[in-house]
Enzyme design. Structure first.
Site, short mmCIF file in Angstrom:
data_model
loop_
_atom_site.label_atom_id
_atom_site.label_comp_id
_atom_site.label_asym_id
_atom_site.label_seq_id
_atom_site.Cartn_x
_atom_site.Cartn_y
_atom_site.Cartn_z
N SER A 188 -76.77 -62.20 -50.07
CA SER A 188 -77.17 -60.97 -49.39
C SER A 188 -77.16 -61.08 -47.87
CB SER A 188 -78.55 -60.54 -49.87
OG SER A 188 -79.50 -61.53 -49.53
N HIS A 216 -77.14 -57.76 -55.81
CA HIS A 216 -76.43 -57.05 -54.75
C HIS A 216 -75.03 -56.63 -55.17
CE1 HIS A 216 -79.02 -56.87 -51.22
NE2 HIS A 216 -79.53 -58.03 -51.63
N LYS A 247 -82.05 -51.66 -56.66
CA LYS A 247 -81.07 -51.54 -55.59
C LYS A 247 -80.10 -50.40 -55.93
CE LYS A 247 -81.74 -56.07 -53.53
NZ LYS A 247 -82.16 -57.28 -54.20
C1 LIG Z 1 -83.33 -58.14 -54.43
C2 LIG Z 1 -83.02 -59.40 -55.12
C3 LIG Z 1 -83.87 -59.94 -56.09
C4 LIG Z 1 -85.21 -59.32 -56.38
O1 LIG Z 1 -85.06 -58.13 -57.07
P1 LIG Z 1 -86.36 -57.22 -57.31
O2 LIG Z 1 -86.02 -56.42 -58.51
O3 LIG Z 1 -86.54 -56.42 -56.07
O4 LIG Z 1 -87.49 -58.16 -57.54
C5 LIG Z 1 -83.47 -61.07 -56.75
N1 LIG Z 1 -82.31 -61.67 -56.48
C6 LIG Z 1 -81.46 -61.20 -55.53
C7 LIG Z 1 -80.17 -61.90 -55.26
C8 LIG Z 1 -81.80 -60.06 -54.83
O5 LIG Z 1 -80.98 -59.61 -53.88
#
Ligand SMILES: *Cc1c(COP(=O)(O)O)cnc(C)c1O
Length: 400
Positions: A188, A216, A247
């Site tokens: 990310s 992502h 997301k």
């Molecule tokens: C955002 C993210 C998470 C966490 O996800 P949530 O559902 O917000 O807890 C885990 N791994 C990666 C690679 C992320 O970008």
């Protein structure tokens, strides 16, 4: 009397402040979107938003909201139970089946967040006789999940396939029974896509399984948004995918693991964040089902997202900014010094653009940056406005 803990907390806070690492939250007055209303002490301004994970722009989609409302009306506000006691509605199973079908796996299991999915996925599947080989840039939740598991830990430098092979050999020498390679699908902070074809080839040669955290990517990357395995033609080889509903897929909350049936069945029996934490709220489950249905058919949104990314990249490159190369909607603008990145973010805010600056320890020393993210919620003119604002602010600060 002030307790020792309060005194210690104050000390730590002033350390954080002194290092310039204190994070202040800006208040958004309204829904997540391409343009957001940001409240300050005296007035409210509309800013173009370049830092949400709202890649497909579904966070305020009318059909997602309508589905969530129906979920609320038909299934109530909350479950007040973990799944295995009395917290599984038809809605939860429908969401799990929808995820599994979307990502071409047997079944899926829901968690309150992908942080919990990653926190709970390793420990039930692997023990002290096994090995986890992890990319050095993996998300914090993978790092924590690996810590909670008794398996031996091995780390390879981000995307370094020679090191990955060395670690696989090392794990073999150490007598590992099962070997699991864990990687983010998209990293990310940089927007790099994991080298899944090479990772899967190595996995096959050394008898390892591959787990991809595709937070992502799911929804906006690969054919129909099926993520980095679809993009790289490795869907069959990737054994386990973890992902988020927070997301691209509506952006509410919730995480999942999707894999073959025995793996999901075992996680349902043993994954601690699943067993000991409340079920997803019905409105979130219902809205997320709709978000996935929309995402699957949203080639128009994915095309717009790609077009924005190309337009923004070429605009910034023409202006003379240093970017990290890549094809994802994550476009990091490199400024190197933490202070400069912060000043740039402030200068952009003044010019109507909402961005976030990242510096050490989130990214390595000397690689401070503004990470921008494109969204299908943005209009072309928002992207142009952002390029102009970057150019203007960059000149004012002597960056370009
Ligand atoms: C955002 C993210 C998470 C966490 O996800 P949530 O559902 O917000 O807890 C885990 N791994 C990666 C690679 C992320 O970008």
């Amino acid at each position: 009397m002030t307790s020792n803990l309060v005194i210690r907390s104050r000390e730590l806070l002033s350390q954080i402040e002194g290092q310039g690492l204190y994070k202040r939250e800006r208040l958004i007055n309204g829904a997540q979107a391409g343009r957001i209303r940001v409240a300050s002490q005296t007035f409210e301004r509309e800013l173009v938003n370049l830092c949400a994970n709202n890649y497909l722009g579904l966070a305020d989609h009318p059909e997602v909201i309508a589905a969530a409302k129906r979920g609320l009306d038909e299934f109530g506000f909350g479950m007040a139970s973990v799944r295995f006691i009395c917290g599984t509605q038809t809605l939860h199973r429908e969401l799990e089946r929808t995820i599994a079908r979307y990502l071409c796996k047997d079944d899926a299991i829901l968690f309150a967040a992908c942080f919990d999915a990653n926190g709970g996925v390793f420990e039930p599947l692997l023990d002290a006789d096994d090995a986890i080989i992890s990319d050095s840039l993996n998300h914090a939740s993978i790092i924590d999940g690996v810590r909670l598991c008794k398996a031996r830990r091995y780390r390879f430098a981000n995307g370094d396939m020679n090191e990955l092979e060395d670690r696989l050999k090392e794990a073999d020498r150490d007598g590992a029974r099962l070997k699991l390679i864990a990687t983010d699908g998209v990293f990310s902070m940089d927007g790099y896509v994991a080298k899944l074809p090479a990772i899967c080839d190595l996995a096959e040669s050394y008898g390892a399984v591959v787990m991809v955290d595709d937070c992502h990517a799911t929804g906006h990357i690969g054919e129909a948004g099926r993520g980095t395995p679809a993009l790289t033609g490795t869907s069959r080889q990737v054994e386990i995918v973890t992902g988020t509903l927070g997301k691209s897929l509506g952006g509410a909350m919730g995480g999942f693991v999707t894999a073959s049936q025995p793996i999901i069945d075992l996680l349902r029996q043993r994954a601690r964040p699943y067993l000991f934490s409340n079920s997803l709220a019905p409105a979130v489950a219902a809205g997320s089902i709709m978000a996935i249905q929309i995402a699957e058919g949203a080639d128009d949104r994915r095309q717009l997202l790609g077009a924005h990314a190309r337009r923004f990249r070429s605009g910034l490159e023409r202006a003379g900014f240093e970017l990290l190369a890549g094809e994802t909607p994550i476009i990091p603008v490199m400024l190197h010094e933490a202070r400069l990145a912060q000043d740039m973010a402030a200068a952009l805010d003044k010019r109507g653009i909402y961005v976030a600056a990242f510096s050490y320890p989130v990214v390595p020393q000397g690689t401070a940056r503004i990470r921008t993210q494109m969204s299908a919620a943005l209009a072309e003119k928002d992207v142009d406005l952002a390029v102009d604002a970057f150019t203007d602010a960059g000149k004012a600060l002597g960056v370009i």
